[in-house]
Design a protein around this motif. Structure first.
Motif, short mmCIF file in Angstrom:
data_model
loop_
_atom_site.label_atom_id
_atom_site.label_comp_id
_atom_site.label_asym_id
_atom_site.label_seq_id
_atom_site.Cartn_x
_atom_site.Cartn_y
_atom_site.Cartn_z
N ALA A 26 0.90 -1.17 0.05
CA ALA A 26 -0.09 0.01 -0.02
C ALA A 26 1.00 1.27 0.05
O ALA A 26 1.95 1.20 0.58
N PRO A 27 0.48 2.33 -0.69
CA PRO A 27 1.16 3.45 -0.85
C PRO A 27 1.09 4.29 0.84
O PRO A 27 0.24 4.04 1.27
N TYR A 28 2.31 4.84 1.35
CA TYR A 28 2.15 5.30 2.60
C TYR A 28 2.98 6.37 2.56
O TYR A 28 4.12 6.71 1.95
N VAL A 29 2.55 7.34 3.67
CA VAL A 29 3.73 8.30 4.24
C VAL A 29 3.89 7.99 5.65
O VAL A 29 3.04 7.19 6.26
N VAL A 30 4.81 8.56 6.30
CA VAL A 30 5.34 8.33 7.55
C VAL A 30 5.72 9.41 8.63
O VAL A 30 6.53 10.41 7.79
N ALA A 87 9.27 4.92 2.06
CA ALA A 87 8.04 5.89 2.19
C ALA A 87 7.77 6.90 1.07
O ALA A 87 8.91 7.61 0.40
N SER A 88 6.71 7.35 0.53
CA SER A 88 6.52 8.42 -0.56
C SER A 88 6.81 9.53 0.27
O SER A 88 7.31 10.52 -0.60
N ARG A 116 11.95 14.11 -0.39
CA ARG A 116 11.24 13.15 0.20
C ARG A 116 10.63 13.53 1.49
O ARG A 116 9.81 13.04 2.14
N PHE A 117 11.18 14.68 2.08
CA PHE A 117 10.73 15.23 3.43
C PHE A 117 9.73 16.05 3.37
O PHE A 117 9.81 17.01 2.31
N SER A 118 8.65 16.19 4.38
CA SER A 118 7.83 17.18 4.34
C SER A 118 7.80 17.73 5.96
O SER A 118 7.99 16.92 6.71
N ASP A 119 7.36 19.06 6.08
CA ASP A 119 7.18 19.21 7.48
C ASP A 119 5.95 18.59 8.14
O ASP A 119 4.97 18.29 7.44
N GLU A 175 -1.98 9.27 -6.46
CA GLU A 175 -2.04 9.35 -7.94
C GLU A 175 -0.47 9.16 -8.62
O GLU A 175 -0.49 8.51 -9.64
N CYS A 176 0.68 9.34 -7.69
CA CYS A 176 1.76 8.73 -8.00
C CYS A 176 1.85 7.32 -8.34
O CYS A 176 2.44 6.84 -9.31
#
Length: 208
Positions: free
Chosen positions: A127-131, A158-159, A182-185, A202-203
């Motif tokens: 499954a697509p995931y963020v962490v 991780a996406s 690859r990083f976000s706040d 969508e990616c």
């Protein structure tokens, strides 16, 4: 969107548990949200599936109390204190819960709290995931080599990795050669999170 949240800590337990509660409350206003978490009891809302860790409950999924990454939680085991067989049982119980939830809910995206065992199991599920990443799991992995693969592979695949800890961001980027994009706040608004979730979905699957 269908958003699955996962955590090795219950709702409102610690910083990650508070964040989990916030995500659930805010996202539920406009998305379908479900949670898979570890906990001491199944006394939770209907949209929460719990892997029960309780030495005093004969019906628990696991016959030991809820393990934690923290070393200062009196009366509860840490992940470091788990034997290899207990760790394997924990992973299997969490895997069964996640597989059942993914089959039933078919999430568009999964948001994992911590670069940890549940995140690694989500990776294995496909499954697509963020962490959301915290210093606690990085410290735990440096202290116990059993957990290094979970942290490394969860981060590498991780996406997006969400963290406001610039020191941790630098450690992860350097050790695992993760690109800056690859990083976000971590402190994103619900609208920003929704946009991120859609981008991740969508990616992987293309636009609907």
């Amino acid at each position: 969107m269908r958003v699955l949240l996962t955590s090795h800590r219950p709702l409102r337990d610690g910083v990650a548990g508070q964040r989990l509660s916030w995500l659930c409350e805010k996202l539920s206003a406009s998305h379908e949200v479900r949670i898979v978490q570890a906990g001491l009891t199944r006394d939770t809302p209907a949209d929460v599936r719990v892997v029960v860790c309780n030495a005093d409950d004969p019906c628990a999924d696991l016959p030991f109390d809820l393990p934690s990454l923290d070393h200062d939680r009196a009366g509860l085991p840490t992940f470091h204190s788990l034997s290899n067989s207990e760790l394997a049982a924990y992973r299997e119980a969490f895997r069964n819960a996640l597989d059942a939830e993914i089959d039933a809910f078919d999430p568009d995206v999964v948001h994992v709290q911590h670069l940890w065992i549940d995140g690694h199991l989500i990776l294995e599920s496909g499954a697509p995931y963020v962490v959301s990443a915290y210093q606690t799991e990085w410290t735990a992995a440096q202290a116990d080599r059993r957990f290094r693969r979970f942290v490394r592979e969860t981060a590498e695949n991780a996406s997006r990795v969400l963290t406001d800890d610039l020191t941790l961001r630098g450690q992860l980027a350097k050790r695992f050669e993760l690109p800056r994009e690859r990083f976000s706040d971590a402190a994103l608004t619900v609208e920003q999170l929704t946009a991120l979730y859609r981008e991740v979905h969508e990616c992987r699957f293309g636009r609907r």
